[in-house]
Design a protein around this motif. Structure first.
Motif, PDB file in Angstrom:
ATOM      1  N   TRP A  16       0.857  -1.177   0.000  1.00  9.46           N
ATOM      2  CA  TRP A  16       0.000   0.000   0.000  1.00  9.46           C
ATOM      3  C   TRP A  16       0.898   1.232   0.000  1.00  9.46           C
ATOM      4  N   TRP A  17       0.585   2.154  -0.866  1.00  9.27           N
ATOM      5  CA  TRP A  17       1.361   3.383  -0.975  1.00  9.27           C
ATOM      6  C   TRP A  17       0.482   4.526  -0.472  1.00  9.27           C
ATOM      7  N   TYR A  18       0.783   5.021   0.737  1.00  6.06           N
ATOM      8  CA  TYR A  18      -0.090   5.985   1.395  1.00  6.06           C
ATOM      9  C   TYR A  18       0.095   7.387   0.832  1.00  6.06           C
TER      10      TYR A  18
ATOM     11  N   ASP B 120       0.994  11.133   0.226  1.00  4.22           N
ATOM     12  CA  ASP B 120       2.172  11.885   0.645  1.00  4.22           C
ATOM     13  C   ASP B 120       1.928  13.350   0.336  1.00  4.22           C
TER      14      ASP B 120
ATOM     15  N   ASN C 238      -0.516   6.958  -2.619  1.00  2.00           N
ATOM     16  CA  ASN C 238      -1.972   6.835  -2.523  1.00  2.00           C
ATOM     17  C   ASN C 238      -2.474   5.736  -3.468  1.00  2.00           C
TER      18      ASN C 238
ATOM     19  N   TRP D 208      -2.124   1.060  -4.464  1.00  2.00           N
ATOM     20  CA  TRP D 208      -1.954  -0.340  -4.052  1.00  2.00           C
ATOM     21  C   TRP D 208      -1.383  -1.109  -5.228  1.00  2.00           C
TER      22      TRP D 208
END
Length: 204
Positions: free
Chosen positions: A56-58, A60, A167, A169
């Protein structure tokens, strides 16, 4: 009649010898890491080598600060012997890639050959999402040929995976069931000389 039979025999044996110019350089079932191979991220089990990564890329605050991770499996280096002028890489495989993002995300794989310090791209696949979702499945056997090789060249192969984003996946699921490298050239032509062929005529 004997002359006709002799000519047919020469043609048959000549063709047979000419068609034997191949040699298995290496062959692995990939249930364990092959000796001399380098690895970062692949696992090995009874089904072969597996790169299985999910992230998961949250969100930033700065979209330019995209996080990413890379993985590789690299074969041992071989030196091209006399009489070999091409290589064929054969790897049965299963690949699934997913990228889903409100921002941006990418998942990609590559198969490269490094021939005497120069990279050659053999296969490249990716999914890239911008505020969307994209997926890909590929079960085509990797069957790639490298030509125009000369003696003493060094060659190795790389299987590469990479994913990243913000933001979003991503999933990389890449199974390599086995790997074989076959060399082709004049490896089987030693006996196929005119003198050798003429020896078949002795006594006729």
């Amino acid at each position: 009649m004997r002359i006709a039979f002799t000519i047919c025999t020469v043609c048959f044996f000549g063709f047979s010898l000419l068609s034997q110019g191949n040699e298995v350089i290496w062959s692995y079932d990939l249930t364990i890491q092959p000796p001399g191979w380098l690895n970062d991220g692949f696992d090995f089990d009874s089904n072969g080598a597996l790169l299985d990564k999910e992230a998961w890329w949250y969100p930033d605050s700065n979209a330019s600060d995209i996080l990413s991770y890379s993985y590789y499996l690299r074969s041992e280096i071989i030196t091209i012997p006399d009489g070999l002028d091409s290589l064929v890489l054969i790897v049965p495989q299963y690949l699934y890639l997913l990228a889903a993002a409100d921002g941006s995300a990418i998942a990609e794989i590559a198969v490269n050959a490094n021939v005497h310090g120069v990279n050659q791209s053999l296969r490249y696949l990716e999914v890239h999402a911008y505020g969307s979702s994209e997926e890909l499945t590929d079960t085509t056997t990797i069957h790639e040929t490298i030509t125009d090789l000369i003696p003493n060249m060094s060659v190795y192969f790389e299987f590469l995976g990479h994913h990243g984003g913000f933001n979003g996946w991503t999933i990389i699921h890449w199974r390599l069931y086995s790997a074989q490298l076959v060399g082709y050239g004049d490896l089987g032509l030693v006996q196929t000389t005119w003198g050798g062929i003429k020896s078949l005529l002795v006594g006729w």
